[in-house]
Design a protein around this motif. Structure first.
Motif, PDB file in Angstrom:
ATOM      1  N   PRO A  48      72.386  43.018  28.271  1.00  0.00           N
ATOM      2  CA  PRO A  48      71.326  41.992  28.270  1.00  0.00           C
ATOM      3  C   PRO A  48      71.766  40.637  28.814  1.00  0.00           C
ATOM      4  N   PRO A  49      72.930  40.093  28.420  1.00  0.00           N
ATOM      5  CA  PRO A  49      73.342  38.812  29.020  1.00  0.00           C
ATOM      6  C   PRO A  49      73.518  38.885  30.533  1.00  0.00           C
ATOM      7  N   LEU A  50      73.974  40.039  31.008  1.00  0.00           N
ATOM      8  CA  LEU A  50      74.132  40.203  32.455  1.00  0.00           C
ATOM      9  C   LEU A  50      72.766  40.173  33.134  1.00  0.00           C
ATOM     10  N   SER A  51      71.806  40.891  32.564  1.00  0.00           N
ATOM     11  CA  SER A  51      70.460  40.926  33.127  1.00  0.00           C
ATOM     12  C   SER A  51      69.844  39.534  33.150  1.00  0.00           C
ATOM     13  N   GLU A  97      78.512  47.917  41.475  1.00  0.00           N
ATOM     14  CA  GLU A  97      78.255  49.054  40.577  1.00  0.00           C
ATOM     15  C   GLU A  97      76.834  49.594  40.710  1.00  0.00           C
ATOM     16  N   LEU A  98      75.882  48.693  41.026  1.00  0.00           N
ATOM     17  CA  LEU A  98      74.453  49.052  41.086  1.00  0.00           C
ATOM     18  C   LEU A  98      74.005  49.769  39.813  1.00  0.00           C
ATOM     19  N   HIS A  99      74.536  49.283  38.707  1.00  0.00           N
ATOM     20  CA  HIS A  99      74.221  49.856  37.396  1.00  0.00           C
ATOM     21  C   HIS A  99      74.566  48.805  36.352  1.00  0.00           C
ATOM     22  N   PHE A 100      73.565  48.377  35.559  1.00  0.00           N
ATOM     23  CA  PHE A 100      73.779  47.276  34.633  1.00  0.00           C
ATOM     24  C   PHE A 100      74.826  47.602  33.567  1.00  0.00           C
ATOM     25  N   SER A 101      74.785  48.798  33.019  1.00  0.00           N
ATOM     26  CA  SER A 101      75.728  49.137  31.949  1.00  0.00           C
ATOM     27  C   SER A 101      77.157  49.179  32.468  1.00  0.00           C
ATOM     28  N   ARG A 102      77.367  49.803  33.629  1.00  0.00           N
ATOM     29  CA  ARG A 102      78.724  49.875  34.187  1.00  0.00           C
ATOM     30  C   ARG A 102      79.227  48.491  34.581  1.00  0.00           C
ATOM     31  N   ALA A 103      78.350  47.693  35.172  1.00  0.00           N
ATOM     32  CA  ALA A 103      78.761  46.346  35.561  1.00  0.00           C
ATOM     33  C   ALA A 103      79.096  45.508  34.334  1.00  0.00           C
ATOM     34  N   ALA A 104      78.280  45.629  33.273  1.00  0.00           N
ATOM     35  CA  ALA A 104      78.533  44.875  32.047  1.00  0.00           C
ATOM     36  C   ALA A 104      79.848  45.301  31.408  1.00  0.00           C
TER      37      ALA A 104
END
Length: 282
Positions: free
Chosen positions: A33-36, A18-25
């Protein structure tokens, strides 16, 4: 180095794709935040950066690109372990086979195996990439030619098959004692490879005049009066073997090997080809 958890691999792959934290989460069903934190923890334990990231941009590092390739392989390997375990526990032995290959051998082996283990304990998976079906866990064992790629597989020779052309009974070449590959190639219905379908459908298509194809000679005992099997000149016999994952400890494979070898004499002799096509020569 500590072991990488499956969950961490899934988190990493989702972000890498995804190269995007929100989409991946969102894809993972967790908050960003937990993903990060999970990604940062994995980087610390590895001692390398997997991502270059700013507030607006996420990009894989060279190390991250390597980790992505290997992470996908690791998850695929885990999936194969689960699939093989479930199928072994369920008792269904899955054999990958190309349409028209070793049909007499498979028929006799299938009958004897099910007579011992019960109905629906063997499944044939028709595919032109039998080795890949075994490597990916779609099949437990494959029937294939000795010339195919056998990387990561154990194998054992079991039979030879001689090439015959399947022709409609009304075809001009159907009454010949043999036929060359060049003559077959001139027919508009000729296909160099069997379609990925069951043998019954294959024979029906030939009978209807929609297909001319070269198969192994053991198919001929399945033909009705509408289809003839004519030996093909200029092509060598095909060495058939059974192949399975090198790491497999599935005891059913030893059993299927023994069964296949007991039926091999009835399908491997050249005389069987001549006997099978005698009606066509008349």
């Amino acid at each position: 180095m500590d072991r990488v958890e499956v969950r961490q691999l899934e988190y990493f792959i989702a972000l890498a794709e995804e190269l995007h934290f929100s989409r991946a989460a969102e894809r993972l069903g967790i908050a960003p935040p937990p993903l990060s934190r999970a990604i940062a923890q994995r980087e610390r334990r590895l001692g390398v950066k997997l991502f270059e990231r700013t507030s607006r941009h996420v990009e894989l590092t060279p190390a991250g690109k390597v980790f992505l390739v290997e992470a996908r392989k690791a998850l695929q390997a885990i999936d194969r372990v689960v699939q093989r375990t479930l199928h072994a526990a369920g008792g269904t032995l899955r054999i990958a086979v190309a349409p028209g290959m070793g049909s007499g051998l498979l028929r006799d082996t299938h009958r004897r195996y099910q007579a011992h283990h019960g109905h629906d304990t063997m499944q044939l998976i028709f595919t032109h990439d039998q080795a890949t079906a075994v490597r990916t866990g779609q099949a437990d064992v494959a029937l294939l030619c000795a010339t195919e790629d056998l990387r990561d597989l154990e194998s054992s020779d079991i039979a030879q098959e001689y090439p015959v052309a399947l022709l409609p009974a009304h075809h001009p070449l159907a009454a010949r004692s043999d036929v060359s590959l060049a003559r077959l190639r001139s027919d508009p219905a000729y296909l160099p490879e069997c379609p990925a379908t069951g043998l019954d459908e294959l024979i029906d298509r030939v009978a209807l005049g929609r297909l001319v194809v070269v198969v192994g000679h053991s198919v001929t005992d399945r033909l009705g009066s509408a289809v003839m099997g004519v030996p093909v000149t200029g092509l060598p016999p095909t060495d058939l073997l059974l192949a399975w994952p090198a790491e497999s400890r599935d005891r059913r494979i030893a059993e299927i090997l023994d069964l296949a070898r007991t039926v091999t004499p009835s399908v491997s002799r050249p005389t069987m080809v001549r006997a099978a096509i005698t009606p066509a020569a008349g």
